[in-house]
Design an enzyme around this catalytic site. Structure first.
Site, PDB file in Angstrom:
ATOM      1  N   ASP A  30      16.575  61.025 -18.216  1.00 23.21           N
ATOM      2  CA  ASP A  30      15.271  61.449 -18.760  1.00 23.21           C
ATOM      3  C   ASP A  30      15.394  62.839 -19.370  1.00 23.21           C
ATOM      4  O   ASP A  30      14.854  63.823 -18.872  1.00 23.21           O
ATOM      5  CB  ASP A  30      14.224  61.426 -17.633  1.00 23.21           C
ATOM      6  CG  ASP A  30      12.838  61.828 -18.115  1.00 23.21           C
ATOM      7  OD1 ASP A  30      12.610  61.768 -19.346  1.00 23.21           O
ATOM      8  OD2 ASP A  30      12.003  62.214 -17.277  1.00 23.21           O
ATOM      9  N   HIS A 151      31.002   6.496 -12.972  1.00 23.80           N
ATOM     10  CA  HIS A 151      30.602   5.346 -12.152  1.00 23.80           C
ATOM     11  C   HIS A 151      29.086   5.187 -12.240  1.00 23.80           C
ATOM     12  O   HIS A 151      28.351   6.172 -12.234  1.00 23.80           O
ATOM     13  CB  HIS A 151      31.023   5.607 -10.702  1.00 23.80           C
ATOM     14  CG  HIS A 151      30.464   4.634  -9.711  1.00 23.80           C
ATOM     15  ND1 HIS A 151      29.472   4.969  -8.813  1.00 23.80           N
ATOM     16  CD2 HIS A 151      30.759   3.344  -9.473  1.00 23.80           C
ATOM     17  CE1 HIS A 151      29.190   3.926  -8.054  1.00 23.80           C
ATOM     18  NE2 HIS A 151      29.950   2.921  -8.434  1.00 23.80           N
ATOM     19  N   ASN A 152      28.614   3.932 -12.337  1.00 25.35           N
ATOM     20  CA  ASN A 152      27.159   3.687 -12.445  1.00 25.35           C
ATOM     21  C   ASN A 152      26.530   4.672 -13.431  1.00 25.35           C
ATOM     22  O   ASN A 152      25.555   5.361 -13.131  1.00 25.35           O
ATOM     23  CB  ASN A 152      26.481   3.811 -11.077  1.00 25.35           C
ATOM     24  CG  ASN A 152      26.806   2.638 -10.161  1.00 25.35           C
ATOM     25  OD1 ASN A 152      27.446   1.666 -10.574  1.00 25.35           O
ATOM     26  ND2 ASN A 152      26.377   2.712  -8.917  1.00 25.35           N
ATOM     27  N   GLU A 181      30.281   2.913 -17.266  1.00 22.96           N
ATOM     28  CA  GLU A 181      30.060   1.626 -16.597  1.00 22.96           C
ATOM     29  C   GLU A 181      28.707   1.038 -16.972  1.00 22.96           C
ATOM     30  O   GLU A 181      27.714   1.764 -17.102  1.00 22.96           O
ATOM     31  CB  GLU A 181      30.142   1.806 -15.082  1.00 22.96           C
ATOM     32  CG  GLU A 181      30.073   0.472 -14.352  1.00 22.96           C
ATOM     33  CD  GLU A 181      30.144   0.601 -12.846  1.00 22.96           C
ATOM     34  OE1 GLU A 181      30.368  -0.427 -12.188  1.00 22.96           O
ATOM     35  OE2 GLU A 181      29.955   1.719 -12.330  1.00 22.96           O
ATOM     36  N   ASP A 183      26.318  -2.092 -15.570  1.00 24.69           N
ATOM     37  CA  ASP A 183      26.009  -3.193 -14.645  1.00 24.69           C
ATOM     38  C   ASP A 183      24.961  -4.074 -15.324  1.00 24.69           C
ATOM     39  O   ASP A 183      23.809  -3.649 -15.478  1.00 24.69           O
ATOM     40  CB  ASP A 183      25.444  -2.652 -13.327  1.00 24.69           C
ATOM     41  CG  ASP A 183      26.521  -2.069 -12.427  1.00 24.69           C
ATOM     42  OD1 ASP A 183      27.662  -1.948 -12.895  1.00 24.69           O
ATOM     43  OD2 ASP A 183      26.216  -1.726 -11.270  1.00 24.69           O
ATOM     44  N   HIS A 196      21.028  -1.019 -11.131  1.00 22.88           N
ATOM     45  CA  HIS A 196      21.829  -1.228  -9.932  1.00 22.88           C
ATOM     46  C   HIS A 196      21.249  -2.421  -9.183  1.00 22.88           C
ATOM     47  O   HIS A 196      20.184  -2.314  -8.573  1.00 22.88           O
ATOM     48  CB  HIS A 196      21.816   0.040  -9.063  1.00 22.88           C
ATOM     49  CG  HIS A 196      22.990   0.128  -8.143  1.00 22.88           C
ATOM     50  ND1 HIS A 196      22.895   0.568  -6.851  1.00 22.88           N
ATOM     51  CD2 HIS A 196      24.297  -0.175  -8.330  1.00 22.88           C
ATOM     52  CE1 HIS A 196      24.100   0.541  -6.285  1.00 22.88           C
ATOM     53  NE2 HIS A 196      24.959   0.094  -7.156  1.00 22.88           N
ATOM     54  N   GLU A 230      30.306  -4.768 -15.557  1.00 19.83           N
ATOM     55  CA  GLU A 230      30.167  -5.547 -14.332  1.00 19.83           C
ATOM     56  C   GLU A 230      29.066  -6.563 -14.643  1.00 19.83           C
ATOM     57  O   GLU A 230      27.883  -6.217 -14.707  1.00 19.83           O
ATOM     58  CB  GLU A 230      29.794  -4.659 -13.146  1.00 19.83           C
ATOM     59  CG  GLU A 230      29.857  -5.440 -11.850  1.00 19.83           C
ATOM     60  CD  GLU A 230      29.501  -4.593 -10.638  1.00 19.83           C
ATOM     61  OE1 GLU A 230      28.928  -5.145  -9.696  1.00 19.83           O
ATOM     62  OE2 GLU A 230      29.798  -3.389 -10.639  1.00 19.83           O
ATOM     63  N   LYS A 279      36.212  -3.549 -20.996  1.00 18.88           N
ATOM     64  CA  LYS A 279      36.915  -3.940 -19.777  1.00 18.88           C
ATOM     65  C   LYS A 279      36.052  -4.984 -19.074  1.00 18.88           C
ATOM     66  O   LYS A 279      34.864  -4.782 -18.845  1.00 18.88           O
ATOM     67  CB  LYS A 279      37.107  -2.739 -18.851  1.00 18.88           C
ATOM     68  CG  LYS A 279      37.610  -3.098 -17.463  1.00 18.88           C
ATOM     69  CD  LYS A 279      37.376  -1.990 -16.467  1.00 18.88           C
ATOM     70  CE  LYS A 279      37.556  -2.442 -15.037  1.00 18.88           C
ATOM     71  NZ  LYS A 279      36.484  -3.311 -14.534  1.00 18.88           N
ATOM     72  N   LYS A 281      36.111  -9.452 -17.348  1.00 13.52           N
ATOM     73  CA  LYS A 281      36.805 -10.709 -17.072  1.00 13.52           C
ATOM     74  C   LYS A 281      37.217 -11.378 -18.375  1.00 13.52           C
ATOM     75  O   LYS A 281      36.601 -11.175 -19.417  1.00 13.52           O
ATOM     76  CB  LYS A 281      35.882 -11.645 -16.293  1.00 13.52           C
ATOM     77  CG  LYS A 281      35.480 -11.113 -14.930  1.00 13.52           C
ATOM     78  CD  LYS A 281      36.641 -11.135 -13.977  1.00 13.52           C
ATOM     79  CE  LYS A 281      36.203 -10.701 -12.596  1.00 13.52           C
ATOM     80  NZ  LYS A 281      37.309 -10.775 -11.648  1.00 13.52           N
ATOM     81  N   SER A 360      40.258  -2.955 -10.107  1.00 14.37           N
ATOM     82  CA  SER A 360      39.364  -1.891  -9.634  1.00 14.37           C
ATOM     83  C   SER A 360      39.480  -1.807  -8.119  1.00 14.37           C
ATOM     84  O   SER A 360      39.493  -2.837  -7.436  1.00 14.37           O
ATOM     85  CB  SER A 360      37.921  -2.198 -10.029  1.00 14.37           C
ATOM     86  OG  SER A 360      37.729  -2.002 -11.411  1.00 14.37           O
ATOM     87  N   ARG A 387      41.512   1.440 -11.819  1.00 13.11           N
ATOM     88  CA  ARG A 387      40.207   2.099 -11.771  1.00 13.11           C
ATOM     89  C   ARG A 387      39.773   2.199 -10.312  1.00 13.11           C
ATOM     90  O   ARG A 387      39.907   1.237  -9.553  1.00 13.11           O
ATOM     91  CB  ARG A 387      39.180   1.295 -12.571  1.00 13.11           C
ATOM     92  CG  ARG A 387      37.759   1.839 -12.476  1.00 13.11           C
ATOM     93  CD  ARG A 387      36.805   1.039 -13.362  1.00 13.11           C
ATOM     94  NE  ARG A 387      35.422   1.412 -13.108  1.00 13.11           N
ATOM     95  CZ  ARG A 387      34.643   0.870 -12.192  1.00 13.11           C
ATOM     96  NH1 ARG A 387      35.106  -0.120 -11.431  1.00 13.11           N
ATOM     97  NH2 ARG A 387      33.405   1.268 -12.027  1.00 13.11           N
ATOM     98  N   ILE A 490      18.526  39.478  -3.804  1.00 12.21           N
ATOM     99  CA  ILE A 490      19.773  40.030  -4.335  1.00 12.21           C
ATOM    100  C   ILE A 490      20.942  39.488  -3.521  1.00 12.21           C
ATOM    101  O   ILE A 490      20.908  39.482  -2.297  1.00 12.21           O
ATOM    102  CB  ILE A 490      19.727  41.570  -4.312  1.00 12.21           C
ATOM    103  CG1 ILE A 490      18.660  42.054  -5.301  1.00 12.21           C
ATOM    104  CG2 ILE A 490      21.077  42.166  -4.654  1.00 12.21           C
ATOM    105  CD1 ILE A 490      18.306  43.508  -5.172  1.00 12.21           C
ATOM    106  N   ASP A 545      26.832  33.346  -1.932  1.00 17.64           N
ATOM    107  CA  ASP A 545      25.978  34.386  -1.373  1.00 17.64           C
ATOM    108  C   ASP A 545      26.110  34.321   0.146  1.00 17.64           C
ATOM    109  O   ASP A 545      25.703  33.339   0.771  1.00 17.64           O
ATOM    110  CB  ASP A 545      24.526  34.122  -1.820  1.00 17.64           C
ATOM    111  CG  ASP A 545      23.551  35.161  -1.282  1.00 17.64           C
ATOM    112  OD1 ASP A 545      24.016  36.213  -0.823  1.00 17.64           O
ATOM    113  OD2 ASP A 545      22.332  34.899  -1.331  1.00 17.64           O
ATOM    114  N   ASP A 547      25.649  34.528   4.004  1.00 16.32           N
ATOM    115  CA  ASP A 547      24.485  34.461   4.892  1.00 16.32           C
ATOM    116  C   ASP A 547      24.991  34.371   6.326  1.00 16.32           C
ATOM    117  O   ASP A 547      25.753  33.467   6.664  1.00 16.32           O
ATOM    118  CB  ASP A 547      23.636  33.235   4.550  1.00 16.32           C
ATOM    119  CG  ASP A 547      22.236  33.314   5.142  1.00 16.32           C
ATOM    120  OD1 ASP A 547      22.125  33.740   6.309  1.00 16.32           O
ATOM    121  OD2 ASP A 547      21.272  32.945   4.444  1.00 16.32           O
TER     122      ASP A 547
END
Length: 596
Positions: A30, A151-152, A181, A183, A196, A230, A279, A281, A360, A387, A490, A545, A547
């Protein structure tokens, strides 16, 4: 800015200072004695606040030209400290690139500010900048690469009642994922849906997912994408699936071997650039038709049973008994290089499986093989694709540790990309090399069909190239708050270094915590680690952090391959739990890798 506002500002930027010190700093700045800081006074205050003594010490050691670094000084620093094999031209280029003072730049000098700009740039980061580009050989067979896999992929949250969304595919593909993937189940109005099965997760249309894949597949990487199907659909809706893929993806979809003739090994990522592979059958007779079209005459649809995640789910009341599904010829025809088959055992697979037949493995089976038959698994994966996927009981979409399965040579280690955890940190860290292309070439000893490499029992071999890693954690810069809403939020930061890789290399060590300073904490703590298989090792820097009453809170992290480390004084850029960069937040380290 009044003194009260200044105190509030310091709390906002994650630093707690003694009132007397803060007032002293305020009064020194200042200069107008107005009891407020304005303009240049605020600038001076911020300069003092962000002053980094560790940078000053390093800079002063090498700056011999009237308090500034000459080209020769900078060259000496790069060779002596950063262990870079550079000449004067490279030093000149860095001055031109990072020096802010035009007068200094004209004289080919680097100021403190320019030096700090260099250290905080991509050239000064811990990750080797050449590894941010595609630098590996991309002409090897596809099964010689680790492939970033989801996955999924359709799920945004948990596996039981969370939402499904095309946005989940966008997220995965833009994070470098190359195997997603789907489904697939019968939907209303003859249109297949993805969700799913046997759960309350929401449903999305198959065709919308295919449109999303088309739009985002090659935005971040030009290398091939695998659609892992799938299929639980009726014959009619399987035909609709095939129709959608062919009409929406068009020439992107690989529907026949390259050149029209089935090779004896996989094509390379380079040859498959811009292609989408299916991928799933495949009908046996259709497979033979690749070489003998006349065998198609009189063909009947065959019964094909599912062997994937649905088989892992516990049977419950009201759940239909698993039945054999008929496979539509149209869908079968789209499977070229990734034919799903049941795993028959290593011996039978070696004697009878074609290279394009892949299995898989549920998490439990995969880890059992990786532990008990590691070398045989590695050898199997020099010929086939494998996989792996999380067990069905992980209803919260948690993940397994992918490292042990990479160690066994498994290429498609599928993770729940929607879940932010250490496993995803490791995945993102591993795949950020090689231009974030989603493909990483396996080490040579994992591509050799006669290899004796066994990650669980490290013996002599080309994989054994012991290194000693010296790390000094020096300081932190502008660490984020954990809880911005708390008054006393903090952080008390500590840094942990974690080594992942073959079991023999796994270890960790951490600094002590620093009280109430997330802005510019200083540790100056040395560590050393012995790494015996560096080509499979990952290094993770974690900030927490501290604790005393409960578990430490996660603050930030950064993971990278051991082989991508740069020596010398480096900044480690920090990422959020979700893997996104945190602006201006880093830890400053010194790295030294020494041959043993």
């Amino acid at each position: 800015m009044t003194f009260k506002e200044l105190k509030h500002f310091l709390g906002e930027i994650n630093v707690k200072v003694d009132d007397l010190y803060a007032e002293k700093l305020f009064n020194e700045c200042d200069t107008s004695h107005s009891k407020t800081l304005e303009g240049s006074e605020i600038e001076e205050f911020y300069k003092r606040l962000t002053y980094r003594n560790e940078i000053e010490v390093i800079y002063s050691k090498y700056a011999s030209s009237k308090g500034k670094m000459s080209v020769e000084d900078l060259g000496n620093f790069l060779r002596m400290e950063q262990r870079e094999d550079v000449g004067l031209n490279e030093a000149v280029a860095l001055i031109q690139k990072y020096e802010l003072d035009e007068a200094a730049k004209e004289k080919k000098l680097m100021s403190r500010d320019g030096f700090l700009m260099y250290l905080q740039s991509s050239d000064g980061l811990v990750l080797n900048p050449t590894h941010t580009l595609v630098y590996q050989d991309m002409s090897q067979p596809l099964n010689h690469y680790f492939i970033s896999s989801s996955h999924n992929t359709y799920l945004m949250e948990d596996q039981l009642k969370g939402p499904s969304s095309t946005e989940a595919y966008v997220r995965a593909l833009t994070k470098g994922c190359r195997c997603v993937e789907l489904d697939c189940w019968d939907g209303p109005n003859g249109d297949p849906v993805i969700y799913h099965g046997y759960t309350l997760t929401s449903k999305i249309l198959f065709k919308d997912v295919i449109r999303t894949v088309k739009e985002y597949a090659f935005k971040n990487s030009e290398y091939p994408v695998v659609l892992s199907l799938e299929t639980h659909c009726s014959m009619d809706q399987q035909k609709v699936m095939a129709h959608h893929m062919k009409t929406i993806l068009g020439s992107m979809l690989l529907t026949a071997p390259l050149g029209g003739k089935m090779p004896t090994h996989f094509p390379s990522p380079e040859q498959l650039k811009g292609k989408i592979l299916v991928k799933g059958k495949k009908l046996q007779s259709r497979e033979h038709s690749m070489t003998s079209p006349e065998s198609l005459q009189g063909e009947e649809e065959e019964s094909v049973s599912e062997e994937d995640e649905a088989a892992d789910l516990p049977e419950e009341k009201g759940m239909p008994k698993k039945s054999k599904l008929k496979l539509a010829r149209e869908l079968s025809d789209l499977v070229v290089f990734c034919k799903s088959v049941h795993f028959p055992g290593f011996e039978t697979a070696r004697e009878t499986q074609a290279f394009y037949e892949m299995s898989s493995f549920g998490e439990s089976k995969a880890f059992k093989l990786a532990q008990e038959s590691a070398n045989r698994f590695v050898i199997h994966n020099t010929r086939q694709l494998s996989r792996t996927y999380p067990r069905g009981t992980r209803t919260d979409s948690s993940n397994y540790n992918p490292v042990d399965l990479w160690n066994a040579g498994c290429q498609i280690v599928a993770l729940n990309f929607q879940t932010s955890d250490k496993s995803m940190d490791l995945n993102q860290g591993k795949f950020q090399q090689n231009g974030f292309s989603g493909y990483i070439l396996k080490p040579r000893f994992m591509r050799d069909g006669q290899t004796q490499f066994n990650p669980t029992s490290i013996m002599q071999g080309e994989w054994l190239t012991p290194k000693k890693l010296h790390v000094m954690i020096i300081s932190g810069q502008q660490l984020p708050k954990v809880n911005k809403n708390k008054n006393n939020s903090i952080v008390d930061p500590l840094v942990r270094i974690e080594i992942s890789g073959v079991p023999r290399d796994v270890c960790s060590a951490e600094t002590e915590h620093i009280e109430d300073n997330g802005f510019n904490p200083s540790w100056n703590k040395n560590f050393q680690f012995d790494i015996c298989v560096p080509e499979l090792a990952l290094v993770r820097f974690v900030v927490e952090d501290h604790d005393t009453a409960s578990r430490n809170d996660f603050v930030a992290q950064y993971t990278l391959p051991f082989m991508s480390l740069q020596n010398g004084y480096r900044h480690v850029p920090l990422l959020t739990k979700e893997g996104n960069p945190i602006a201006s937040s880093s830890i400053f380290v010194h790295i030294m890798v020494v041959d043993q």
